[in-house]
Design a protein around this motif. Structure first.
Motif, PDB file in Angstrom:
ATOM      1  N   VAL A  87       0.832  -1.200   0.000  1.00 16.19           N
ATOM      2  CA  VAL A  87       0.000   0.000   0.000  1.00 16.19           C
ATOM      3  C   VAL A  87       0.865   1.248   0.000  1.00 16.19           C
ATOM      4  O   VAL A  87       2.055   1.207   0.327  1.00 16.19           O
ATOM      5  N   LEU A 132       0.350   4.355   5.410  1.00 22.24           N
ATOM      6  CA  LEU A 132      -0.989   4.906   5.225  1.00 22.24           C
ATOM      7  C   LEU A 132      -1.032   6.338   5.755  1.00 22.24           C
ATOM      8  O   LEU A 132      -0.280   6.699   6.662  1.00 22.24           O
ATOM      9  N   GLU A 146      -3.999   3.444  -0.706  1.00 25.21           N
ATOM     10  CA  GLU A 146      -4.427   2.653  -1.850  1.00 25.21           C
ATOM     11  C   GLU A 146      -3.441   1.522  -2.078  1.00 25.21           C
ATOM     12  O   GLU A 146      -2.261   1.618  -1.707  1.00 25.21           O
ATOM     13  N   ALA A 147      -3.935   0.425  -2.652  1.00 22.96           N
ATOM     14  CA  ALA A 147      -3.062  -0.685  -3.029  1.00 22.96           C
ATOM     15  C   ALA A 147      -2.186  -0.228  -4.191  1.00 22.96           C
ATOM     16  O   ALA A 147      -2.678   0.343  -5.163  1.00 22.96           O
ATOM     17  N   PHE A 170      -4.781  -7.786   3.806  1.00 26.15           N
ATOM     18  CA  PHE A 170      -4.295  -6.599   4.504  1.00 26.15           C
ATOM     19  C   PHE A 170      -4.628  -6.672   5.990  1.00 26.15           C
ATOM     20  O   PHE A 170      -3.802  -6.345   6.848  1.00 26.15           O
TER      21      PHE A 170
END
Length: 533
Positions: free
Chosen positions: A151, A198, A215-216, A249
């Motif tokens: 991520v 993140l 976001e991935a 995740f």
């Protein structure tokens, strides 16, 4: 006829004074099954077993369907799953009382992922048929993958957040904790989530809650992580369009937090600053070991990048004085550049070599801080022992991985007579044979070339190529040329020096008066094997 009647294979009936004979179907069927099993014929089983799985709320729902295809009922049906360590399940066995002909029944198992990776889930369905005989059918293995997405930070606006919460199914996990305040539990959970790069949108130290977005990196799917902590539970909700990615995740976050909680519960000290440094070292070291083992398994670049990115962020926070971040970041960038290409064996080995160097740095860091802690604070023996055991475990794992690495890179060893340049003994660690005379001649020529250029005797120690290295170590009579597929470490250096000493001690007369007869050294293999193995 009488023996058949006595054994009840034939049933004797009487009707209107007339004797009638009938085959006993139950006994006949049992005999048929027995004979078939003895001569190797496949016995037709009365059930069909099907299995499938999907992703639900951060967990894996594994469904097994049992269908009765016989013309008689079956009963006492037991469905038993063989669950690997990657998953936790509350009940691994479920029962069905009875299935009539043509009926089917499905049972669900909720598997809780504990870590990312791939595992086969399989099992056995056992049951009793109409005749009272017990049988079993295999639940064929199915590979269940929990893939942790890489991520990156992305700040979502409030409208996007509301849409995600309304549109996407939430994946949820609750992590219990003990022996610490909600404030400490919140800090641990928040630090671990932040380490994944993140963006923190909002956070409250009063309510122990925080919201993260990102976001991935590969799929560009948005991700929203909602954290809250109360007196006994850490709660995490993940919103993501792809349930498979969300499950992976969530498993990854849960694993990170559990590792941190375990170490935090073990080490309770009065000086939070020093103890936190020690605790961070244990946690960081464990992740380095996992990365080393992934290299050993030759896992995909995606799997490596997830942990390397985490280590990159944590190293900057935990050990800014060690300058690990720039080295880890360099590896992340190199692997990301070849993400869609073939990864060479040497790349895994080079990464393992650097991991061991990082391990060495943090072990010194931990032992130094432990010494300061022990000398400056009055602590109880129990806490002191736990810190001591943590350092010992870290050191033992480090030594074990150093040996594994050393054994993995050994390719061939040549012992070359210094005066003549002839190879007197050649030992292969693989099943590939080398032309020892050609290589020894090449090395002698290279060394002579160096002496010619410098106009004095020059000692060559190492030659490096893209996929292998040649390390040279000299004794009184011989030079040991080790060919390896990775960079030799200190363990190998000590082994080679010991081989030289013992070889020269055993064959000193032959080496001093060497006439070119290499058969005199044919029994030297046991010296190498005793030292290496």
């Amino acid at each position: 006829m009488e023996p058949l009647i006595n054994s009840k294979i034939i049933l004797k009936l009487e009707k209107n004074g007339i004797a009638l004979f009938k085959i006993n179907g139950t006994i006949f069927e049992r005999i048929k099954r027995y004979i078939s099993s003895k001569i190797g014929l496949e016995v037709e089983k009365p059930v069909i077993v099907k299995r499938a799985y999907d992703y639900v709320g951060g967990n894996i729902r594994f469904k097994v369907v049992v269908e009765n295809i016989s013309s008689n009922p079956i009963e006492n049906i037991t469905v038993d799953l063989d669950i690997k360590e990657q998953f936790d399940v509350q009940e691994s066995t479920q029962n069905v009382a009875i299935l009539d002909p043509e009926e089917s029944r499905g049972v669900d198992f909720m598997l809780v992922p504990l870590a990312c990776g791939k595992s086969n889930v399989q099992g056995i369905v056992s049951y009793k048929d109409y005749h009272g005989d017990f049988y079993s059918s295999e639940i064929k293995p199915v590979l269940v993958q929990i893939k942790c997405p890489l991520v990156q930070s992305r700040i979502l606006n409030m409208l996007d957040i509301l849409k995600m919460r309304d549109k996407f199914q939430v994946s949820h996990v609750e992590i219990p904790y003990t022996g610490m305040t909600p404030q400490i539990a919140y800090r641990i959970a928040k630090d671990q989530i932040s380490s994944l790069d993140l963006a923190e949108i909002e956070g409250s130290t009063e309510n122990y809650s925080a919201l993260f977005s990102g976001e991935a990196k590969i799929t560009r799917n948005s991700i929203l992580v909602d954290l809250s902590v109360n007196n006994q539970i850490i709660k995490i909700d993940v919103y993501m369009g792809n349930l498979k990615e969300a499950t992976g995740f969530l498993a990854y976050i849960k694993n990170l937090i559990n590792i941190s909680l375990d170490y935090s519960e073990q080490i309770t000290v009065s000086s939070e600053k020093i103890s936190t440094k020690i605790f961070n070292t244990f946690e960081f070291g464990l992740r380095l070991l996992e990365l080393f083992d992934l290299c050993n398994l030759r896992e995909s670049i995606d799997e490596l990048l997830v942990i390397i990115k985490e280590l990159q962020i944590k190293s900057n926070s935990y050990f800014p004085e060690l300058k690990l971040t720039e080295h880890i970041e360099k590896w992340f960038n190199e692997l990301e550049d070849i993400q869609d290409k073939e990864i060479f064996e040497r790349t895994y080995l080079n990464l393992q070599f650097d991991i061991l160097a990082w391990m060495d740095d943090i072990i010194v860091f931990s032992e130094t801080n432990s010494k300061i802690y022990f000398e400056s604070l009055a602590i109880d023996e129990n806490t002191k022992n736990k810190i001591f055991q943590g350092n010992k475990r870290l050191s033992d794992n480090y030594q074990q991985r150093k040996y594994i690495y050393a054994m993995n890179i050994l390719y061939a060893l040549m012992l070359i007579h210094k005066n003549t340049g002839l190879s007197v003994y050649n030992y292969n660690f693989t099943n590939k044979n080398l032309d020892s005379d050609l290589i020894s001649g090449f090395l002698t020529a290279i060394q002579s070339f160096g002496s010619e250029i410098s106009e004095k005797e020059t000692k060559m120690e190492k030659l490096s190529y893209e996929h292998f290295e040649i390390q040279l170590s000299s004794g009184k009579y011989i030079t040991a040329a080790l060919i390896s597929t990775g960079k030799p470490n200190l363990i190998i250096g000590k082994m080679i020096n010991k081989i030289i000493r013992e070889f020269e001690n055993k064959y000193e007369k032959q080496l001093e008066n060497f006439s070119g007869k290499i058969s005199e050294f044919r029994d030297a293999g046991f010296i190498i094997e005793d030292i290496i193995k």
